[in-house]
Enzyme design. Sequence first.
Site, mmCIF file in Angstrom:
data_model
loop_
_atom_site.group_PDB
_atom_site.id
_atom_site.type_symbol
_atom_site.label_atom_id
_atom_site.label_comp_id
_atom_site.label_asym_id
_atom_site.label_seq_id
_atom_site.Cartn_x
_atom_site.Cartn_y
_atom_site.Cartn_z
ATOM 1 C CB VAL A 65 6.093 6.806 -2.061
ATOM 2 C CG1 VAL A 65 5.988 8.317 -2.238
ATOM 3 C CG2 VAL A 65 7.002 6.222 -3.131
ATOM 4 C CB ALA A 110 2.360 6.483 3.088
ATOM 5 C CE LYS A 111 -1.755 1.973 -2.364
ATOM 6 N NZ LYS A 111 -3.177 2.136 -2.008
ATOM 7 N N GLY A 112 2.923 1.699 -0.552
ATOM 8 C CA GLY A 112 4.058 0.805 -0.733
ATOM 9 C C GLY A 112 3.762 -0.190 -1.827
ATOM 10 C CG ASP A 151 -3.529 -1.285 -3.078
ATOM 11 O OD1 ASP A 151 -4.487 -0.530 -2.923
ATOM 12 O OD2 ASP A 151 -2.996 -1.453 -4.196
#
Length: 423
Positions: A65, A110-112, A151
């Site tokens: 995202v 952002a992040k995944g 993460d």
Amino acid sequence: MSQVPTPEELNVYENAEARFEIAAKKLNLEQGLYHYLKHPSKEITLYIPVGMDNGTLQVFTGYRVLHSTVRGPGKGGIRFAPDVSLDEVRALATWMTWKCAVVNIPFGGAKGGVICNPQKMSKLELERLTRRYTAELSNWLGPEKDVPAPDVGTNEQTMAWVMDTYAMHLGQATTAVVTGKPIELGGSAGRREATGRGVMMCCNKAIAKLGIKKEGCRVVVQGFGNVGSLAAELMHKAGYKIVGLADIAGGLYNENGFDVPKVIDWVYAQKKSLQDFPGGGTKMTPRDVLFQPCDIVIPAAIENQITEKNASQVQAKILCEGANGPTTSQADAIIDAKGIFTVPDILGNAGGVTVSYFEWVQDRQGFFWRESEVNERLLDVMDNAFDQVVRYAETHHVNNRIAAYMLAIDRVASALRLRGIYA
Ligand code: NAD
């Protein structure tokens, strides 16, 4: 009253949104900008085929995202965990936008994430999953587009695979596509300790503000991974008294304080359980440690630990959030009413992304800094951000969390007004 929070209270995206709503209203944000900043700019769902070691083919669901690229490339980690969801990735991406803006570094958010259980996968399976995930995203990632980091469930090795896969697609080594890499591949000195160090820097500022002396200041830390163990170790070394520790298996409280390097040796070198540490202390659940007598409480494990149902039990004078989203939005008012000084997650744990930014800068200039230089620059960023948030809170008569959101939203909105909307 039931002790179980409602599912709505535990939805991290709704928690992130609730704070955004309050801050946007206080800022009188224009309707158009409000809608623009509320929603991510892009959400990608991937179905990732991976050949497993036993010869079968398994398809994993993954996400990336991109919430905002208004102030710079997207920035945010990749999480490998069984409970990853689009809502969670969306919340974490949104927080990254606000976090980067609070510490004023030139990144968006952002992040995944991939739904998988890394503990149950072999190293080769994890490598194939990481490489295929990266390959599918190769058009979207890049030092000027979107820069991932580790993460929960991913680490330096994962980042090395991301870097290599991207480099193979592009036909050139591109270290700045990802941060949190091994030092040998363009990682930064001080990155491993950066989040814990940033937590300590915020605590140093908070106790100075409240007139609490560091020596003997009692600290409880929930979570004994990268953030928690290093925050505890650095703070112990600096003169704080670490009286409570916890990991997923359990908590320990000892009013005489722990010898943290010995606990780290016990857990990490001797591979023993934290709760069985022979230094003494009362055993309890990992959550109960948050409610023991102390001056500072640092949740540094997972989301939703302090809720409407238990917030009244917090005894600390300072709540410094190392984890993302450890306090639900419903708990905020209770924490405020108790007069607890809060360092919100988007400030408290921003040391990690700040040194990630330093890593990206060093990779791009091909020139690397000494650890002491990294730490000095980190101190400068964290001290400034802390002062700005507290000043904003005092000027606008809001709590520190809403002040941090307001400061961040204001910075992103100002950048957006200057850029304008490309038609
Ligand atoms: P980690 O995986 O290294 O450590 C997590 C720790 O929390 C472990 O000790 C684990 O046993 C413990 N834990 C897990 N579930 C728990 C529970 N229910 N109760 C108590 N303890 C529990 O992860 P980390 O990198 O230290 O990240 C911790 C938090 O900080 C996460 O919210 C993460 O998003 C956030 N964060 C991390 C960084 C970073 O640089 N690592 C940066 C910003 C924010």
